[in-house]
Scaffold this motif. Structure first.
Motif, short mmCIF file in Angstrom:
data_model
loop_
_atom_site.label_atom_id
_atom_site.label_comp_id
_atom_site.label_asym_id
_atom_site.label_seq_id
_atom_site.Cartn_x
_atom_site.Cartn_y
_atom_site.Cartn_z
N PRO A 67 4.40 0.58 -0.55
CA PRO A 67 3.30 0.86 -1.48
C PRO A 67 3.57 0.24 -2.86
O PRO A 67 4.70 0.26 -3.35
N ASP A 69 1.26 -1.60 -6.62
CA ASP A 69 -0.03 -1.65 -7.34
C ASP A 69 -0.65 -3.03 -7.15
O ASP A 69 -0.06 -3.93 -6.55
N LEU A 76 -3.68 -5.48 1.64
CA LEU A 76 -4.07 -4.08 1.74
C LEU A 76 -3.55 -3.50 3.06
O LEU A 76 -3.55 -4.18 4.09
N SER A 81 -4.92 0.69 1.04
CA SER A 81 -4.11 0.81 -0.17
C SER A 81 -3.34 -0.48 -0.43
O SER A 81 -2.98 -1.20 0.51
#
Length: 352
Positions: A67, A69, A76, A81
């Motif tokens: 994960p 930013d 994705l 996410s």
């Protein structure tokens, strides 16, 4: 479910010397494609390389989704996410260079033993008029391979046992086995593979997939000379086992010990456990007394061991795989040798 379908077995295994031995039970002409996998005589080294070992294993980096930013994302996730790929430094994936299939994941110290070098290259020097490649194949999408060398024609002992001495060279890229060279015997009557000299040590030579394994390659080549001693060793074993008499009461006692109808706590089995035990006992007894593959030697230790070995190869239930795949993997792992030794130890205790 098994990947080894009939189509796979007819295109990714090679069977030699069929003029003397006949076709494999899984032979299907409709699955052979443009080129049969059965050879009337020996299998040429060049055909094994071309049809099975035309690719190599390669080491590739592994990455995991982490994960992050949007500023450092690479894509994705399935949930939408932002994530990025981070390389796992202490692991490597071993892949085929022809179709990129992942065969295994290992620490950096794992060393690849390429099939052409460790299987074909090591046995090639053995081949002459008396020894040739009798079978070769790929299993588990290429993650396991073997090359078998044996004599073209079978040998018959004075006791009427027809056998064929083999040398099995095998290795893997999935961690299931070390590179192994072992001598086996095929009992031609029922196409069983049995390790020779039940109590003898040194029947296999193994090399682990470590960074220093190449230093053992020459020793492995030297160890292959053991194929020339197989026939005499097995003939002596058969003669001895045929001399060991097994009266009917001893055979019954063997079944009681080898396939007991009581549990480890001494209580009688019930329900499904009893049903399975009785079925196995009945199959072993039927093989021993009436089956042409075993009955000629009933009343002897050879007959008792042959009953167990034939059961394990041809009667023991198979789930989630094909029988030839299961049998070859058990041969590679040495399971049949352990079965033979366990049965022999049990029989010796009963006779004593």
């Amino acid at each position: 479910m098994s990947k080894e379908t009939l189509e796979h077995l007819n295109t990714h295994t090679l069977i030699g010397n069929t003029d003397h031995r006949g076709t494999a039970w899984h032979y299907r002409a409709e699955h052979q494609g443009v080129e049969s996998n059965h050879y009337p005589g020996p299998i040429p080294v060049s055909d094994v390389e071309r049809r099975l070992f035309s690719w190599e294993a390669v080491s590739r980096q592994i990455a995991v989704e982490t994960p992050t930013d949007v500023t450092t994302m690479t894509h994705l996730s399935s949930a939408g996410s932002p994530v990025r790929w981070d390389v796992v430094e202490d692991r490597q994936a071993i892949c085929r260079d022809d179709n990129n299939a992942v065969m295994g994941i290992f620490a950096p110290g794992y060393a690849m033993h390429q099939y052409r070098e460790w299987l074909l290259g090591t046995v090639a020097n053995l081949l002459d008029d008396d020894l040739s490649i009798s079978s070769a194949g790929l299993l588990r999408g290429g993650a396991v391979a073997w090359v078998e060398v044996s004599v073209p024609e079978s040998i018959t002992t004075p006791q009427g046992v027809i056998f064929r001495p083999n040398l099995l060279a095998t290795t893997s890229f999935d961690g299931s086995t070390a590179t192994t060279y072992k001598r086996t015997i095929t009992d031609v009557v029922c196409d069983n593979t049995r390790e020779t000299a039940l109590a003898e040590k040194g029947q296999a030579y193994k090399v682990k997939h470590s960074r220093h394994s190449r230093t053992h390659l020459m020793a492995a080549r030297d160890a292959l000379s053991m194929v020339h001693t197989i026939a005499d060793s097995f003939a002596r074993e058969v003669a001895h086992l045929c001399e060991v008499k097994v009266p009917d009461p001893a055979w019954s006692s063997f079944l009681d010990t080898y396939v007991p109808r009581v549990g480890a706590d001494g209580r009688a089995l019930t329900g499904r456990s009893l049903t399975l035990a009785d079925k196995k006992r009945d199959l072993l007894d039927n093989l021993y007394r009436y089956d042409d593959r075993v009955a000629p030697w009933s009343g002897t230790a050879h007959g008792a061991l042959q009953a167990v070995n034939t059961y394990e190869h041809h009667e023991n239930p198979v789930r989630g795989t094909s029988r030839p795949e299961r049998n070859m993997l058990r041969t590679i792992a040495g399971d049949f040798g352990r079965v033979d030794q366990e049965a022999w130890s049990t029989l010796q205790a009963v006779l004593a």
